[in-house]
Design a protein around this motif. Structure first.
Motif, PDB file in Angstrom:
ATOM      1  N   TRP A 265     -12.240  -0.461  13.178  1.00  0.00           N
ATOM      2  CA  TRP A 265     -12.173   0.891  13.738  1.00  0.00           C
ATOM      3  C   TRP A 265     -13.570   1.484  13.698  1.00  0.00           C
ATOM      4  N   LYS A 266     -14.133   1.793  14.859  1.00  0.00           N
ATOM      5  CA  LYS A 266     -15.483   2.347  14.950  1.00  0.00           C
ATOM      6  C   LYS A 266     -15.491   3.803  15.386  1.00  0.00           C
ATOM      7  N   GLY A 267     -14.304   4.420  15.488  1.00  0.00           N
ATOM      8  CA  GLY A 267     -14.231   5.820  15.875  1.00  0.00           C
ATOM      9  C   GLY A 267     -14.470   6.746  14.691  1.00  0.00           C
ATOM     10  N   ARG A 268     -14.214   8.013  14.921  1.00  0.00           N
ATOM     11  CA  ARG A 268     -14.388   9.026  13.872  1.00  0.00           C
ATOM     12  C   ARG A 268     -13.157   9.048  12.981  1.00  0.00           C
ATOM     13  N   LEU A 269     -13.369   8.878  11.701  1.00  0.00           N
ATOM     14  CA  LEU A 269     -12.280   8.856  10.742  1.00  0.00           C
ATOM     15  C   LEU A 269     -12.839   9.206   9.377  1.00  0.00           C
ATOM     16  N   LEU A 270     -12.132  10.066   8.660  1.00  0.00           N
ATOM     17  CA  LEU A 270     -12.628  10.549   7.375  1.00  0.00           C
ATOM     18  C   LEU A 270     -12.737   9.439   6.356  1.00  0.00           C
ATOM     19  N   PHE A 271     -11.783   8.511   6.351  1.00  0.00           N
ATOM     20  CA  PHE A 271     -11.770   7.460   5.340  1.00  0.00           C
ATOM     21  C   PHE A 271     -12.164   6.098   5.922  1.00  0.00           C
ATOM     22  N   ARG A 272     -12.972   6.098   6.966  1.00  0.00           N
ATOM     23  CA  ARG A 272     -13.484   4.840   7.496  1.00  0.00           C
ATOM     24  C   ARG A 272     -14.434   4.206   6.480  1.00  0.00           C
ATOM     25  N   GLN A 273     -14.316   2.897   6.317  1.00  0.00           N
ATOM     26  CA  GLN A 273     -15.086   2.178   5.311  1.00  0.00           C
ATOM     27  C   GLN A 273     -16.108   1.255   5.974  1.00  0.00           C
ATOM     28  N   TYR A 274     -17.168   0.981   5.210  1.00  0.00           N
ATOM     29  CA  TYR A 274     -18.185   0.015   5.625  1.00  0.00           C
ATOM     30  C   TYR A 274     -18.320  -1.038   4.533  1.00  0.00           C
ATOM     31  N   ILE A 275     -17.917  -2.269   4.852  1.00  0.00           N
ATOM     32  CA  ILE A 275     -18.004  -3.388   3.911  1.00  0.00           C
ATOM     33  C   ILE A 275     -18.851  -4.460   4.580  1.00  0.00           C
ATOM     34  N   PRO A 276     -20.104  -4.641   4.168  1.00  0.00           N
ATOM     35  CA  PRO A 276     -21.013  -5.537   4.898  1.00  0.00           C
ATOM     36  C   PRO A 276     -20.621  -7.000   4.855  1.00  0.00           C
TER      37      PRO A 276
END
Length: 364
Positions: A265-276
């Motif tokens: 999910w690359k949209g706007r979201l408060l709980f979007r995570q980034y795990i490299p």
């Protein structure tokens, strides 16, 4: 004047030679060159003794040095380290559905997307469409205008169970057939045409259903300013239904694992995570309990942020473990394995979840 046959004088040329390096070796360390062996009988070596012909023991294994020069040596611990489970496995793994189930893809899909869930989607989609239509008519009246004849509010018709099945099928098919835009799936160009989409549903109807698709009662949604609101309220019935069906349809084998999964999910979201280190890197994070041999997801939980009050798992596991003494990673493991406790399962986790306290709780 010189004649044509006379040779011109040449300048003096020096022969270039590579200078050999000189080594200053003390006389005591200089070694004489070996002398060639002679064939006389007096130079023959004596034969080795009889004890030297016996088989010699192998040389000892050199120690393995680590970064801190710590010497590792083998130690006999008295039991087989390959033994992973000392408890009796009492569960009955496998499918828990009727044996006379029809052998076709639709019957398998309906094990999870039941008619009950589809009817819930139909009801909430029609209700949300009616709410939007009334809202649009009120706005048009307030602005002294009317809705256009080609407006989606004017063209809307209540949906049915069969139509929702077609919608979900087309959405799954779009995940397999990638095109630049949504409208390209209904193009009539001979190069890019995919006739299956237009044969099942028209493009306008598909867009209308997609814009009004709903899973929960929108009128019961908590206010955005409410600090205790559930951030996944609009899809909560879908999540609860799938989690329940995943456990009802199948029982995993003895080896299970717990890890994180990322839904792109690359949209706007408060709980979007980034795990490299994940394949998709950006998205919605899930805590999942899966069967090690097949990857079947038995139970999951969506991560909605550390500050979400509904993220706290104390109320779900407080009757089983001392939650006040556990870390958040330990609570996640205990919540996921709760339906499988005391059945002899072997749980595999990485270093994020592993701790001595968690191991003692699972072995108790």
């Amino acid at each position: 004047m010189r004649g044509p046959d006379e040779e011109l004088p040449r300048p003096n040329q020096r022969k270039r030679t590579r200078r050999q390096p000189q080594l200053n070796i003390p006389a005591a360390q200089q070694v004489a060159p070996p002398t060639p062996p002679t064939t006389s009988s007096s130079s023959r070596l004596p034969s080795p003794p009889a004890s030297a012909t016996q088989q010699m023991p192998p040389p000892p294994t050199p120690p393995v040095l680590g970064n801190n020069d710590f010497v590792w040596q083998p130690v006999d611990i008295g039991f087989d380290t390959r033994e992973t489970n000392s408890f009796d496995f009492t569960a009955r793994p496998g499918q828990k559905v009727q044996e006379n189930l029809p052998n076709d893809p639709l019957s398998f899909v309906k094990l999870f997307l039941t008619d009950e869930l589809i009817d819930q989607i139909v009801s909430q989609t029609n209700a949300y469409a009616e709410q939007r239509i009334v809202e649009a008519e009120n706005n048009a009246t307030a602005n002294n205008t009317t809705l256009g004849d080609h407006s989606k509010f004017k063209l809307w018709k209540p949906t049915t169970r069969d139509e929702i099945h077609k919608l979900l099928g087309l959405l799954l098919l779009q995940g397999m057939i990638h095109k630049p835009t949504l409208r390209d799936y209904w193009t009539t160009d001979a190069v890019f045409s995919t006739p299956i989409f237009s044969a099942i549903m028209g493009r306008c109807r598909f867009e209308h259903l997609l814009s009004f698709l709903h899973f929960n009662d929108n009128t019961q949604a908590p206010s955005r300013t409410d600090p205790n609101r559930y951030r996944l309220h609009k899809i909560r019935p879908l999540l609860d239904h799938l989690e329940q069906k995943f456990q009802e349809v199948y029982t995993p084998e003895a080896a299970i694992c717990i890890d994180e999964s990322l839904i792109l999910w690359k949209g706007r979201l408060l709980f979007r995570q980034y795990i490299p280190n994940k394949r998709k890197r950006f998205g919605v994070k899930l805590y999942a309990l899966c069967e090690s041999s097949t990857g079947y997801m038995y139970k999951f939980r969506v991560y909605t942020g550390r500050d979400d009050p509904n993220h706290d798992l104390d109320t779900d596991i407080q009757n089983d473990v001392p939650v006040a003494e556990l870390l958040s990673s330990e609570k996640i493991v205990m919540w996921l394995v709760k339906p499988l406790l005391d059945q002899g399962y072997s749980v595999y986790t990485d270093n994020f979840y592993t701790s001595t306290k968690l191991a003692n709780l699972l072995l108790a």
